[in-house]
Write a protein that holds these residues in place. Structure first.
Motif, PDB file in Angstrom:
ATOM      1  N   ILE A   1      52.396  37.142  52.343  1.00  0.00           N
ATOM      2  CA  ILE A   1      51.590  37.735  51.132  1.00  0.00           C
ATOM      3  C   ILE A   1      51.387  38.941  51.234  1.00  0.00           C
ATOM      4  O   ILE A   1      51.214  39.827  52.214  1.00  0.00           O
ATOM      5  CB  ILE A   1      50.239  36.899  51.130  1.00  0.00           C
ATOM      6  N   PRO A   2      51.863  39.777  49.882  1.00  0.00           N
ATOM      7  CA  PRO A   2      51.506  41.279  49.720  1.00  0.00           C
ATOM      8  C   PRO A   2      50.202  41.577  50.231  1.00  0.00           C
ATOM      9  O   PRO A   2      49.193  41.120  50.118  1.00  0.00           O
ATOM     10  CB  PRO A   2      52.025  41.604  48.332  1.00  0.00           C
ATOM     11  N   LYS A   3      50.330  43.015  50.649  1.00  0.00           N
ATOM     12  CA  LYS A   3      49.186  43.444  51.343  1.00  0.00           C
ATOM     13  C   LYS A   3      48.138  43.904  50.259  1.00  0.00           C
ATOM     14  O   LYS A   3      46.672  43.913  50.868  1.00  0.00           O
ATOM     15  CB  LYS A   3      49.383  44.724  52.266  1.00  0.00           C
ATOM     16  N   THR A   4      48.213  44.066  49.027  1.00  0.00           N
ATOM     17  CA  THR A   4      47.143  44.538  48.194  1.00  0.00           C
ATOM     18  C   THR A   4      47.008  43.226  47.085  1.00  0.00           C
ATOM     19  O   THR A   4      47.934  42.622  46.824  1.00  0.00           O
ATOM     20  CB  THR A   4      47.662  45.832  47.394  1.00  0.00           C
ATOM     21  N   PRO A   5      45.891  43.318  46.675  1.00  0.00           N
ATOM     22  CA  PRO A   5      45.742  42.063  45.574  1.00  0.00           C
ATOM     23  C   PRO A   5      46.670  42.170  44.396  1.00  0.00           C
ATOM     24  O   PRO A   5      47.190  41.355  43.966  1.00  0.00           O
ATOM     25  CB  PRO A   5      44.264  42.360  45.374  1.00  0.00           C
TER      26      PRO A   5
ATOM     27  N   ALA B   1      51.075  40.506  41.027  1.00  0.00           N
ATOM     28  CA  ALA B   1      52.538  40.680  40.523  1.00  0.00           C
ATOM     29  C   ALA B   1      53.308  39.888  40.835  1.00  0.00           C
ATOM     30  O   ALA B   1      54.242  39.383  40.019  1.00  0.00           O
ATOM     31  CB  ALA B   1      52.482  42.107  40.664  1.00  0.00           C
ATOM     32  N   LEU B   2      53.596  39.545  42.239  1.00  0.00           N
ATOM     33  CA  LEU B   2      54.608  38.737  42.614  1.00  0.00           C
ATOM     34  C   LEU B   2      54.686  37.313  42.085  1.00  0.00           C
ATOM     35  O   LEU B   2      55.628  36.672  41.752  1.00  0.00           O
ATOM     36  CB  LEU B   2      54.487  38.599  44.317  1.00  0.00           C
ATOM     37  N   LEU B   3      53.297  36.820  41.926  1.00  0.00           N
ATOM     38  CA  LEU B   3      53.237  35.530  41.295  1.00  0.00           C
ATOM     39  C   LEU B   3      53.644  35.426  39.904  1.00  0.00           C
ATOM     40  O   LEU B   3      54.141  34.508  39.658  1.00  0.00           O
ATOM     41  CB  LEU B   3      51.731  34.968  41.421  1.00  0.00           C
ATOM     42  N   LEU B   4      53.223  36.242  39.261  1.00  0.00           N
ATOM     43  CA  LEU B   4      53.633  36.564  37.891  1.00  0.00           C
ATOM     44  C   LEU B   4      55.261  36.803  37.841  1.00  0.00           C
ATOM     45  O   LEU B   4      55.693  36.356  36.784  1.00  0.00           O
ATOM     46  CB  LEU B   4      52.925  37.651  37.079  1.00  0.00           C
TER      47      LEU B   4
ATOM     48  N   ALA C   1      43.543  36.273  48.089  1.00  0.00           N
ATOM     49  CA  ALA C   1      44.275  37.361  48.014  1.00  0.00           C
ATOM     50  C   ALA C   1      44.364  38.039  46.685  1.00  0.00           C
ATOM     51  O   ALA C   1      44.803  39.144  46.585  1.00  0.00           O
ATOM     52  CB  ALA C   1      45.495  37.312  48.767  1.00  0.00           C
ATOM     53  N   LEU C   2      44.005  37.408  45.791  1.00  0.00           N
ATOM     54  CA  LEU C   2      44.453  38.114  44.338  1.00  0.00           C
ATOM     55  C   LEU C   2      43.168  39.015  44.016  1.00  0.00           C
ATOM     56  O   LEU C   2      41.821  38.915  44.778  1.00  0.00           O
ATOM     57  CB  LEU C   2      44.196  36.772  43.275  1.00  0.00           C
ATOM     58  N   PRO C   3      43.311  39.614  42.959  1.00  0.00           N
ATOM     59  CA  PRO C   3      42.298  40.648  42.623  1.00  0.00           C
ATOM     60  C   PRO C   3      41.036  40.079  42.064  1.00  0.00           C
ATOM     61  O   PRO C   3      41.223  38.830  41.202  1.00  0.00           O
ATOM     62  CB  PRO C   3      43.050  41.478  41.482  1.00  0.00           C
ATOM     63  N   GLU C   4      39.851  40.536  42.168  1.00  0.00           N
ATOM     64  CA  GLU C   4      38.639  40.055  41.519  1.00  0.00           C
ATOM     65  C   GLU C   4      38.856  40.050  39.835  1.00  0.00           C
ATOM     66  O   GLU C   4      39.184  41.127  39.412  1.00  0.00           O
ATOM     67  CB  GLU C   4      37.485  40.775  42.133  1.00  0.00           C
ATOM     68  N   LYS C   5      38.345  38.984  39.318  1.00  0.00           N
ATOM     69  CA  LYS C   5      38.189  38.945  37.780  1.00  0.00           C
ATOM     70  C   LYS C   5      39.599  39.469  37.211  1.00  0.00           C
ATOM     71  O   LYS C   5      39.462  40.055  36.282  1.00  0.00           O
ATOM     72  CB  LYS C   5      37.238  39.935  37.231  1.00  0.00           C
ATOM     73  N   SER C   6      40.678  38.951  37.746  1.00  0.00           N
ATOM     74  CA  SER C   6      41.741  39.253  37.374  1.00  0.00           C
ATOM     75  C   SER C   6      42.771  38.082  36.072  1.00  0.00           C
ATOM     76  O   SER C   6      43.845  38.282  35.767  1.00  0.00           O
ATOM     77  CB  SER C   6      43.152  39.742  38.335  1.00  0.00           C
ATOM     78  N   VAL C   7      42.175  36.781  36.579  1.00  0.00           N
ATOM     79  CA  VAL C   7      42.795  35.703  36.025  1.00  0.00           C
ATOM     80  C   VAL C   7      42.053  35.205  34.846  1.00  0.00           C
ATOM     81  O   VAL C   7      40.865  34.683  34.752  1.00  0.00           O
ATOM     82  CB  VAL C   7      43.135  34.419  37.096  1.00  0.00           C
TER      83      VAL C   7
END
Length: 304
Positions: free
Chosen positions: A16-20, A25-28, A43-49
Motif C-alpha cells: 500500500i502506498p505510504k501516503t493516503p 491515486a493508485l486505486l483510481l 489508508a485512504l484520505p479522510e472525506k475523499s470518496v
C-alpha cells in the motif's frame, strides 16, 4: 471464457502506498487493485470518496468467502468504519446484500436476520440509513429448498455520512407511463391540488414537467450469469444496478470505490459515466480479470 481457479490468498497483497493520496491515486489508476480492503480502506484520505458502492460477500454462500451469518456483523463493521472515515460529508455507502437461510444452529431452516442486524449496527456506528431499495430480478433462478418460492429480489441499502447526501433524481428518471395526450391535458390544469376527505391531495400541476417519472425504490434489473467478456466470477453484478446508484449519488467527476470489486462492474460502469472509479479485490485472479475487462471497455469506448 477464462476459467479461474482460486489460489490461497497472501496475507497482504501488493504494498500500500505510504501516503493516503497516493493510495487513492493508485486505486483510481488501476480500476481494480489486488488487495485486502481491511488494510486499504483505512489508508485512504479522510472525506475523499463520494460513493462506496459494493456487494460484499453474502453470509455463508461462496466458496471463496465463507462468513457465518452469526458473525457477519462483527466481520463487516471494521470495513464500514473505514469507509465512514473516507466518505465525504455529502457522500454515501450503498450495500447490495442478500438474506440467507440458516444452515445450522437454533435458526436452522429459517431466514437469518443478519442483514437487518447489520443495518441497525451501521446506524449505531453513525451511518444515516437513508433508504432501502429492492433489486427485483426478472430472471431469478428457482431455488432448491422449500417451503418457499425462489429468491427474486435482493436488498440494496443506502447509507449517508451527513444529513444532506448528494442525490440527483433527474439522472435516474424513467419514461412516463401515461399517454402523451394525458400529459398535455395535465399541463393545462392550473389547479392540480384536489381536496379529499382526508384533506388536500398533492399538487399534480408539476407532475409531468420533469422529463420523466420518479423510478421508485424497486429496481428491475435482470441478473447476469457470467456473460461479461473475460469474466468468470461466480457472482457478477449486473451493470444496470451499478448504473442506477452511480448516476443518482455521484456528480460527474466524483470518486467511486468498490471495496469488494469482484468482476469490476462498479469501476467499468462508473468510468463509462465519467466518474473516477477504483476498487479492491482480495483474490489476485479476479483482480487481474477485472483489469482486463476495464481495459477492453476502455478500448471499446475509444473505438466507438
Amino acid at each position: 471464457m477464462t476459467s479461474v481457479k482460486l489460489q490461497p490468498v497472501p496475507p497482504l497483497g501488493p504494498a500500500i502506498p505510504k501516503t493516503p493520496q497516493a493510495a487513492l491515486a493508485l486505486l483510481l489508476d488501476e480500476g481494480v487493485t489486488w488487495g485486502d480492503a481491511s488494510l486499504w480502506l483505512p489508508a485512504l484520505p479522510e472525506k475523499s470518496v463520494d460513493l462506496f458502492f459494493t456487494s460484499p460477500p453474502y453470509a455463508d454462500q461462496r466458496a471463496y468467502s465463507r462468513i457465518h451469518p452469526d458473525r457477519y456483523v462483527e466481520w463487516f463493521l471494521p470495513f464500514a468504519r473505514a469507509m465512514y472515515e473516507a466518505t465525504t460529508d455529502t457522500g454515501s455507502m450503498v450495500i447490495n446484500i442478500k438474506q440467507r437461510v440458516a444452515k445450522d444452529g437454533p435458526l436452522k431452516g429459517q431466514r437469518h436476520p443478519y442483514v437487518f442486524q447489520l443495518v441497525l449496527a451501521l446506524q449505531n456506528m453513525g451511518w444515516r440509513w437513508v433508504e432501502e431499495y429492492v433489486w427485483q430480478k426478472p430472471n431469478a433462478i428457482p431455488g432448491r429448498f422449500g417451503p418457499r418460492t425462489k429468491d427474486s429480489f435482493e436488498h440494496v441499502f443506502h447509507f449517508a455520512r451527513g444529513t444532506k447526501p448528494y442525490f440527483d433524481l433527474n439522472a435516474i428518471r424513467v419514461p412516463y407511463k401515461t399517454t402523451p395526450e394525458e400529459i398535455e391535458r395535465r399541463k393545462l390544469d392550473t389547479n392540480g391540488r384536489r381536496s379529499t376527505a382526508a384533506g388536500f391531495g398533492r399538487d399534480r400541476v408539476q407532475t409531468y414537467s420533469y422529463g420523466g417519472a420518479d423510478p421508485g425504490n424497486v429496481i428491475p434489473v435482470s441478473q447476469t450469469y457470467n456473460q461479461h467478456k473475460g469474466v468468470a466470477h461466480t457472482a457478477p453484478m449486473p451493470e444496470g444496478l451499478a448504473e442506477f446508484f452511480v448516476k443518482a449519488m455521484t456528480p460527474v467527476g466524483g470518486v467511486v470505490i468498490d471495496p469488494f470489486a469482484g468482476s469490476g462492474t462498479t469501476a467499468v460502469v462508473a468510468r463509462r459515466l465519467a466518474r473516477r472509479a477504483g476498487g479492491l479485490e482480495l483474490h489476485e485472479e479476479f483482480a487481474a480479470l477485472a483489469q482486463e475487462r476495464i481495459a477492453l471497455t476502455t478500448l471499446d469506448q475509444a473505438v466507438s
